[in-house]
Design a protein around this motif. Sequence first.
Motif, mmCIF file in Angstrom:
data_model
loop_
_atom_site.group_PDB
_atom_site.id
_atom_site.type_symbol
_atom_site.label_atom_id
_atom_site.label_comp_id
_atom_site.label_asym_id
_atom_site.label_seq_id
_atom_site.Cartn_x
_atom_site.Cartn_y
_atom_site.Cartn_z
ATOM 1 N N HIS A 49 7.047 10.449 8.386
ATOM 2 C CA HIS A 49 6.306 9.210 8.700
ATOM 3 C C HIS A 49 5.171 9.111 7.861
ATOM 4 C CE1 HIS A 49 4.455 6.658 12.256
ATOM 5 N NE2 HIS A 49 4.985 5.778 11.261
ATOM 6 N N GLY A 50 4.972 7.907 7.401
ATOM 7 C CA GLY A 50 3.994 7.726 6.643
ATOM 8 C C GLY A 50 3.477 6.241 6.578
ATOM 9 N N LYS A 51 2.105 6.112 5.981
ATOM 10 C CA LYS A 51 1.820 4.579 5.890
ATOM 11 C C LYS A 51 1.232 4.626 4.374
ATOM 12 C CE LYS A 51 -2.763 5.250 7.932
ATOM 13 N NZ LYS A 51 -3.838 4.380 8.702
ATOM 14 N N TYR A 52 1.366 3.579 3.435
ATOM 15 C CA TYR A 52 0.814 3.518 2.372
ATOM 16 C C TYR A 52 0.742 2.203 1.677
ATOM 17 C CZ TYR A 52 5.590 2.109 0.691
ATOM 18 O OH TYR A 52 6.961 1.445 0.699
ATOM 19 N N SER A 53 -0.056 2.006 0.696
ATOM 20 C CA SER A 53 -0.418 0.711 -0.120
ATOM 21 C C SER A 53 -0.141 0.898 -1.370
ATOM 22 C CB SER A 53 -1.675 0.176 0.522
ATOM 23 O OG SER A 53 -2.649 0.884 0.020
ATOM 24 N N ILE A 54 0.244 -0.195 -2.172
ATOM 25 C CA ILE A 54 0.402 -0.074 -3.555
ATOM 26 C C ILE A 54 -0.585 -1.059 -4.115
ATOM 27 C CG2 ILE A 54 1.995 -0.172 -5.487
ATOM 28 C CD1 ILE A 54 2.539 2.139 -4.010
ATOM 29 N N SER A 55 -1.344 -0.640 -5.049
ATOM 30 C CA SER A 55 -2.248 -1.934 -5.724
ATOM 31 C C SER A 55 -1.889 -1.892 -7.211
ATOM 32 C CB SER A 55 -3.678 -1.614 -5.525
ATOM 33 O OG SER A 55 -3.979 -1.509 -4.079
ATOM 34 N N VAL A 56 -2.204 -3.201 -7.704
ATOM 35 C CA VAL A 56 -2.289 -3.401 -9.034
ATOM 36 C C VAL A 56 -3.820 -3.891 -9.322
ATOM 37 C CG1 VAL A 56 -1.715 -4.811 -11.219
ATOM 38 C CG2 VAL A 56 0.167 -3.907 -9.583
ATOM 39 N N LYS A 57 -4.694 -2.914 -9.906
ATOM 40 C CA LYS A 57 -6.177 -3.256 -9.685
ATOM 41 C C LYS A 57 -6.515 -4.058 -10.826
ATOM 42 C CE LYS A 57 -8.515 0.413 -8.966
ATOM 43 N NZ LYS A 57 -9.091 1.904 -9.114
ATOM 44 N N ASP A 58 -7.483 -5.106 -10.378
ATOM 45 C CA ASP A 58 -8.094 -6.232 -11.029
ATOM 46 C C ASP A 58 -9.431 -5.629 -11.768
ATOM 47 O OD1 ASP A 58 -9.791 -8.185 -11.999
ATOM 48 O OD2 ASP A 58 -9.540 -9.375 -10.353
ATOM 49 N N VAL A 106 2.196 -0.981 3.590
ATOM 50 C CA VAL A 106 3.463 -0.666 4.735
ATOM 51 C C VAL A 106 2.502 0.124 5.677
ATOM 52 C CG1 VAL A 106 5.527 0.393 5.329
ATOM 53 C CG2 VAL A 106 5.315 -0.779 3.146
ATOM 54 N N GLY A 107 2.378 -0.444 6.904
ATOM 55 C CA GLY A 107 1.576 0.382 7.889
ATOM 56 C C GLY A 107 2.260 1.603 8.455
ATOM 57 N N SER A 108 3.595 1.632 8.723
ATOM 58 C CA SER A 108 4.412 2.426 9.169
ATOM 59 C C SER A 108 6.003 2.586 8.792
ATOM 60 C CB SER A 108 4.453 2.171 10.795
ATOM 61 O OG SER A 108 5.228 3.260 11.344
ATOM 62 N N TYR A 109 6.329 3.649 8.194
ATOM 63 C CA TYR A 109 7.770 3.763 7.332
ATOM 64 C C TYR A 109 8.199 5.195 7.718
ATOM 65 C CZ TYR A 109 11.715 2.841 4.614
ATOM 66 O OH TYR A 109 12.994 2.706 4.234
ATOM 67 N N TRP A 110 9.487 5.299 8.226
ATOM 68 C CA TRP A 110 9.956 6.642 8.503
ATOM 69 C C TRP A 110 10.610 7.126 7.156
ATOM 70 C CZ3 TRP A 110 8.921 10.471 11.924
ATOM 71 C CH2 TRP A 110 8.301 10.042 13.014
ATOM 72 N N PHE A 111 10.434 7.788 6.423
ATOM 73 C CA PHE A 111 11.333 8.257 5.155
ATOM 74 C C PHE A 111 12.152 9.397 5.644
ATOM 75 C CE2 PHE A 111 7.452 6.664 3.160
ATOM 76 C CZ PHE A 111 7.783 6.014 2.107
#
Length: 253
Positions: free
Chosen positions: A181-190, A201-206
């Motif tokens: 169980h994890g949470k994550y974010s992906i960003s493309v940086k300005d 994604v605040g909550s996801y079960w892999f």
Amino acid sequence: MIIYPYGDGSGHDHISIYLAIVGTSSLHAGWEVNATLSFLIFDQIHDNYVVIRGMERRFRNIKTEWGFSKCISRATFKDPSNGYLVNDSCIFGVDVYVNSNHGVGECMLLLKDVKAYKHEWNISEFTKLKNELFSEEFTVGGYKWKILLYPTGCSGQNGESISIYLELVGAKGFDCRKRVHGKYSISVKDQISGAHRKMTVGSYWFSAACYIWGWGAFMTLSELKDPKKGFLVGDCCIVEADVSVLRVVNGLT
């Protein structure tokens, strides 16, 4: 998960949604599974999952699916201000927690003092990349993770957007009860103003069945290449993953 866009009963003013248990022929006679489930719908404007309903239900031979015939009205779903339907695309989901299953036990490890790990990926000569999959691997919480990038989008994007996903490496080999169980974010940086394009994604079960999650249309190529936006500077693009591992579930033998 089963969805009826125009409802499964009388009237067509609501969307119906159900969760069904499958593959029960391998279970013992008289089997039953008690599970807590919540249906989700993604608000693409505010970048947030909305929990539609939550409930505890018992799955067994005489009742293999549960859900709602009137989960959400079509008027609410199609209202542009709610962000559920954007560019004729939507994302539904379901969180499932198995509370008890005859002959099956699980052990959940709750991780304390969890800190998010940031991994930065500098991609040079971005405009020269071909239409294929590129990846970057890193480690968080004792597990290997991989950022997956399609520079001109995966299938269905028609070269108009970039696609970005996060994969839990090795999860395909998990047994049927192991989940992370994890949470994550992906960003493309300005790189100019710091106003990064960020998806969370605040909550996801892999698990073995669901080891990759992300966005087919993360951002349009026209926005990425706009020199005023700062996402592509000197033909270099910077992608950042912010990942936290919250808990791990293992089956008991």
